[in-house]
Write an enzyme that holds these catalytic residues in place. Sequence first.
Site, PDB file in Angstrom:
ATOM      1  N   CYS A  95     -81.651  63.469   5.906  1.00 55.21           N
ATOM      2  CA  CYS A  95     -80.898  64.237   6.908  1.00 55.21           C
ATOM      3  C   CYS A  95     -80.378  65.480   6.196  1.00 55.21           C
ATOM      4  O   CYS A  95     -79.209  65.544   5.815  1.00 55.21           O
ATOM      5  CB  CYS A  95     -79.750  63.405   7.456  1.00 55.21           C
ATOM      6  N   ALA A  96     -81.264  66.443   5.980  1.00 60.82           N
ATOM      7  CA  ALA A  96     -81.031  67.458   4.954  1.00 60.82           C
ATOM      8  C   ALA A  96     -80.217  68.669   5.401  1.00 60.82           C
ATOM      9  O   ALA A  96     -79.533  69.282   4.590  1.00 60.82           O
ATOM     10  CB  ALA A  96     -82.363  67.926   4.388  1.00 60.82           C
ATOM     11  N   ALA A  97     -80.301  69.049   6.689  1.00 62.57           N
ATOM     12  CA  ALA A  97     -79.618  70.272   7.116  1.00 62.57           C
ATOM     13  C   ALA A  97     -78.105  70.087   6.974  1.00 62.57           C
ATOM     14  O   ALA A  97     -77.612  68.974   7.180  1.00 62.57           O
ATOM     15  CB  ALA A  97     -79.980  70.580   8.565  1.00 62.57           C
ATOM     16  N   PRO A  98     -77.369  71.151   6.616  1.00 64.94           N
ATOM     17  CA  PRO A  98     -77.815  72.536   6.401  1.00 64.94           C
ATOM     18  C   PRO A  98     -78.315  72.858   4.998  1.00 64.94           C
ATOM     19  O   PRO A  98     -78.590  74.015   4.712  1.00 64.94           O
ATOM     20  CB  PRO A  98     -76.543  73.338   6.713  1.00 64.94           C
ATOM     21  N   GLY A  99     -78.454  71.858   4.115  1.00 62.15           N
ATOM     22  CA  GLY A  99     -79.213  72.106   2.889  1.00 62.15           C
ATOM     23  C   GLY A  99     -78.432  72.260   1.592  1.00 62.15           C
ATOM     24  O   GLY A  99     -79.042  72.452   0.542  1.00 62.15           O
ATOM     25  N   ASP A 108     -77.725  61.098   3.689  1.00 61.63           N
ATOM     26  CA  ASP A 108     -76.400  61.646   3.975  1.00 61.63           C
ATOM     27  C   ASP A 108     -76.326  61.660   5.505  1.00 61.63           C
ATOM     28  O   ASP A 108     -76.650  62.646   6.144  1.00 61.63           O
ATOM     29  CB  ASP A 108     -76.280  63.045   3.362  1.00 61.63           C
ATOM     30  N   CYS A 119     -69.390  61.248   5.763  1.00 61.08           N
ATOM     31  CA  CYS A 119     -68.086  61.897   5.626  1.00 61.08           C
ATOM     32  C   CYS A 119     -67.116  61.287   6.645  1.00 61.08           C
ATOM     33  O   CYS A 119     -66.373  61.985   7.314  1.00 61.08           O
ATOM     34  CB  CYS A 119     -68.185  63.412   5.766  1.00 61.08           C
TER      35      CYS A 119
END
Lengths: 168, 303
Positions: B106-110, B178, B231
């Site tokens: 779940c990479a964005a925003p990087g 993440d 988070c």
Amino acid sequence: MTDNDSQTFGRLPATDAERSVAGRPTRAAVVDWWTDRFGVPRTIFESYTLWEKGAGKVWALPFDPGAPVPVEALGLTVLRTRQEHWKPTTIAAQRFGREATRNVLRLDERDQAAAFLAGEEQEIAWDGDWGYVIAAHELTGRLEPIGVGLYTYGTLQSMVPKGRRREF
Amino acid sequence: MDALSRYEPIIDDFEGFLAACERPLPTTVRVNPLAVTPDRAVEALAAEGVAVDRREWHPGVLEVDTNKPGNTWPYVHGWVHGQEEVSCVPPRVLDPEPGDVVWDACAAPGGKTAQIAAEIDDDGLVVANDDNLGRLSALRGNCDRLGVTSAAVTNTDARRATLDAFPDVAAVDAALVDAPCSCEGTIRKNADALDGAGASASRSLGRLQADILARAVALTRPGGTVVYSTCTFAPEENEAVVDEVLGRTDSRLVEFDVGLASAPGLTEWGDASYDDSLARAQRYYPHHNDTGGFFAAKLEVTA
């Protein structure tokens, strides 16, 4: 020869003899271009596979994924080909331009660097070649590339993309 | 803050916790080691009149006394990236090696993608996936700005992701999940972070999170590492998710310590009890390190 499919990644042929997609630049030509234009070491892309996606956009990836892969992005775009004058990308200038020994235009005055970053055109006396140059300035004692400029007739045109421009 | 009251039994110094949640976050940046050393970045920021406080646990994490670090030359050169201190934890826990293939589910925003690329010295492959097409431009933009060459961006549902796009890659060496979450821990920067928060919303997210984490374990080679992070404070999205995946897959939890203060993961919550090894997970609370809230668990794939 087949035509370039701008939606998929295709590996650059090593040489002209191995080309199967019309107009696709060769790996050798890309390395030659960077070394001729900017005097970077010939090893610049040694650990990278090189790909084309889009019209002439060349991407570099430090990994060999085998066959062409259906993904959105594959590494970093380093060069735009398939046009009369090949043009490096801003990020390639920053990432690979530190090793450049030719066609690096130093913007020593702080307001010159700021104007370039703001996307402005400026008159600059310089005895280098006309064409695409790497504009750089000194930061903490090191010459640091800002981006790509087009130098002609005593004028430096900033090629910093609109989204990357800043006014300090 | 009512949505946080259910955590009173599990958080030490609950008043201090609530007080920290009311305070704005310090502005932090992460130095991009692909471009520069932390020392030079600090020097360049100082030259622009930006005072810097370096974090002991991570030499590249800097607190800066400006709320606009983007308007500095170091930023323009890709030397620094605006990243919350505690969000620099997961790539540290993952700790991949140069040459590794890493899946960022779940990479964005990087920001973490670029940090993973830095952890492998930008040598190898980071498959940076996100299912949200609209967020891919931020992901690509950040990787590009930071000069990351090792990322391949994909746009698939992480629960059903495959490595088919990379025929030579049988399994990845490491994976980061993440996960999309209720984001309660971002309350210090998003005033509306607690809107809609609660056990029911968290249980629903937990199903999605567990499916993504189980997929990550499946794509990772035996002996490889999977880090799960959120988070949020909600145990339904943290310990409950990891506990379920431990039961569904061949994996085990391993200990880690990045050098930040934290509390161990829970082994009990309400009527639920979790595997004892959940104590090896870490909970980072805002009053511990003056950061946002975070949860991280490190799994080793066993077969």
